[in-house]
Design a protein around this motif. Structure first.
Motif, mmCIF file in Angstrom:
data_model
loop_
_atom_site.group_PDB
_atom_site.id
_atom_site.type_symbol
_atom_site.label_atom_id
_atom_site.label_comp_id
_atom_site.label_asym_id
_atom_site.label_seq_id
_atom_site.Cartn_x
_atom_site.Cartn_y
_atom_site.Cartn_z
ATOM 1 N N PHE A 1 0.936 -1.255 0.165
ATOM 2 C CA PHE A 1 -0.151 -0.166 -0.180
ATOM 3 C C PHE A 1 0.649 1.084 -0.087
ATOM 4 O O PHE A 1 1.972 1.425 0.351
ATOM 5 C CB PHE A 1 -0.994 -0.068 1.405
ATOM 6 C CG PHE A 1 -0.341 -0.114 2.555
ATOM 7 C CD1 PHE A 1 0.244 1.089 3.042
ATOM 8 C CD2 PHE A 1 0.051 -1.269 3.127
ATOM 9 C CE1 PHE A 1 0.646 1.170 4.320
ATOM 10 C CE2 PHE A 1 0.626 -1.368 4.402
ATOM 11 C CZ PHE A 1 1.046 -0.366 4.921
ATOM 12 N N ALA A 2 0.170 2.312 -0.438
ATOM 13 C CA ALA A 2 0.884 3.767 -0.400
ATOM 14 C C ALA A 2 -0.051 4.450 0.501
ATOM 15 O O ALA A 2 -1.448 4.288 0.369
ATOM 16 C CB ALA A 2 0.938 4.164 -1.583
ATOM 17 N N THR A 3 0.315 5.470 1.342
ATOM 18 C CA THR A 3 -0.397 6.254 2.134
ATOM 19 C C THR A 3 -0.382 7.705 1.942
ATOM 20 O O THR A 3 0.807 8.200 1.876
ATOM 21 C CB THR A 3 -0.234 6.015 3.593
ATOM 22 O OG1 THR A 3 -0.444 4.404 3.719
ATOM 23 C CG2 THR A 3 -1.157 6.647 4.420
ATOM 24 N N ALA A 4 -1.533 8.646 1.670
ATOM 25 C CA ALA A 4 -1.404 9.739 1.696
ATOM 26 C C ALA A 4 -1.355 10.464 3.306
ATOM 27 O O ALA A 4 -2.281 10.302 4.004
ATOM 28 C CB ALA A 4 -2.635 10.574 1.134
ATOM 29 N N THR A 5 -0.272 11.052 3.605
ATOM 30 C CA THR A 5 -0.097 11.322 4.931
ATOM 31 C C THR A 5 0.364 12.831 5.110
ATOM 32 O O THR A 5 1.550 13.284 4.827
ATOM 33 C CB THR A 5 1.171 10.408 5.444
ATOM 34 O OG1 THR A 5 0.971 9.034 5.292
ATOM 35 C CG2 THR A 5 1.577 10.968 6.839
ATOM 36 N N PRO A 6 -0.581 13.702 5.738
ATOM 37 C CA PRO A 6 -0.413 15.019 5.779
ATOM 38 C C PRO A 6 0.706 15.241 6.745
ATOM 39 O O PRO A 6 0.810 14.322 7.960
ATOM 40 C CB PRO A 6 -1.391 15.721 6.457
ATOM 41 C CG PRO A 6 -2.694 14.484 5.859
ATOM 42 C CD PRO A 6 -1.839 13.493 5.738
ATOM 43 N N TRP A 7 1.864 15.852 6.784
ATOM 44 C CA TRP A 7 2.778 16.138 7.623
ATOM 45 C C TRP A 7 2.576 17.155 8.974
ATOM 46 O O TRP A 7 1.767 18.070 8.547
ATOM 47 C CB TRP A 7 4.336 16.501 7.052
ATOM 48 C CG TRP A 7 4.314 17.897 6.523
ATOM 49 C CD1 TRP A 7 3.961 18.372 5.436
ATOM 50 C CD2 TRP A 7 4.675 19.293 7.275
ATOM 51 N NE1 TRP A 7 3.823 19.785 5.392
ATOM 52 C CE2 TRP A 7 4.538 20.256 6.688
ATOM 53 C CE3 TRP A 7 4.970 19.376 8.617
ATOM 54 C CZ2 TRP A 7 4.999 21.428 6.794
ATOM 55 C CZ3 TRP A 7 5.530 20.448 9.037
ATOM 56 C CH2 TRP A 7 5.152 21.786 8.099
ATOM 57 N N SER A 8 3.168 16.754 9.980
ATOM 58 C CA SER A 8 3.049 17.801 11.029
ATOM 59 C C SER A 8 4.178 17.422 11.978
ATOM 60 O O SER A 8 4.675 16.366 11.862
ATOM 61 C CB SER A 8 1.682 17.684 11.706
ATOM 62 O OG SER A 8 1.721 16.536 12.597
ATOM 63 N N LYS A 9 4.832 18.508 12.666
ATOM 64 C CA LYS A 9 5.897 18.208 13.584
ATOM 65 C C LYS A 9 5.199 17.150 14.539
ATOM 66 O O LYS A 9 6.492 16.639 15.259
ATOM 67 C CB LYS A 9 6.247 19.695 14.207
ATOM 68 C CG LYS A 9 6.868 20.708 13.433
ATOM 69 C CD LYS A 9 7.095 21.845 13.905
ATOM 70 C CE LYS A 9 7.794 22.858 13.214
ATOM 71 N NZ LYS A 9 8.259 24.165 13.807
ATOM 72 N N SER A 10 4.335 17.248 14.989
ATOM 73 C CA SER A 10 3.856 16.205 16.231
ATOM 74 C C SER A 10 3.726 14.704 15.551
ATOM 75 O O SER A 10 3.321 13.765 16.275
ATOM 76 C CB SER A 10 2.433 16.425 16.803
ATOM 77 O OG SER A 10 1.536 16.514 15.819
#
Length: 218
Positions: free
Chosen positions: A162-171
């Protein structure tokens, strides 16, 4: 060995022909793009298109050269992971190229894991990830994969392929940490606006020979 693309009666077996395309595409994303989508086919959105633009072709060939060099293994100083950064302007097909790379990687590598992010959640969901849905819907192997708002996964092995769309954040930097899988893909769209902690964490995924890292931006 390539799959036999015909049955005993000499009729073309679509699945065998598809497997043959994907085997030939392992180190050749340009071939994949030309063979996988219905370029010039009447009644499709590509009816009046003949293939990638020149600059897209150049990048696809660069990827092919880099993959081939690693398969040959003749250069001991060549990093095992493939890293490519691409600067491009707006409206020239950058997001399309990203979609092709994701689709190529997911279609030609066994048990891959991919993480895709962008400078903003909106960019990721409404542009980058949406473009993958478009090209997936046009592909010869559309029946192999399922596209959702957050994942692109092989129907037969959804828990491991699978591939995942992952919004980034520092946390949430650990979402970009390394994995033990051999074939790992990381894609960063509008990369210049992604925080350093994400890049530093992502380095952990670049420790296996099958890993690839692409950064796109202006």
């Amino acid at each position: 060995m390539a799959a036999d693309a015909s049955d005993a009666a000499g009729r073309l077996d679509p699945e065998a022909a598809l497997l043959d395309i994907l085997e030939r595409s392992y180190a050749d994303p340009e071939y994949f793009v030309h063979a996988m989508y219905p370029w010039g086919e009447p009644g499709t959105v590509l009816a009046h298109e003949s293939g990638p633009d020149e600059w897209q072709t150049e990048i696809l060939r660069t990827i092919a050269d880099q993959v081939a060099a690693r398969l040959e293994g003749d250069d001991p100083e060549l990093p095992s992971a493939l890293r490519i950064a691409i600067a491009s302007g707006n409206g020239i097909g950058k997001t399309t190229l990203i979609a092709w790379i994701i689709h190529w990687f997911m279609s030609t590598r066994p048990l891959p894991q991919a993480v895709v992010t962008a400078n903003t959640k909106s960019q990721l969901t409404t542009k980058t990830w949406r473009e993958l849905a478009k090209w997936h819907s046009l592909a010869l192997n559309v029946h192999w994969f399922e596209w959702t708002a957050t994942q692109f996964k092989l129907r037969a092995r959804p828990e491991m392929w699978f591939a995942t769309a992952t919004p980034w954040s520092k946390s949430n930097a650990q979402a970009f940490a390394g994995t033990h899988e051999k074939h790992v893909l990381m894609v960063f769209d509008e990369a210049s606006n992604i925080e350093d902690i994400i890049w530093e964490t992502a380095e952990g995924a670049m420790t296996t020979p099958g890993a690839m890292w692409f950064a796109f931006g202006n």
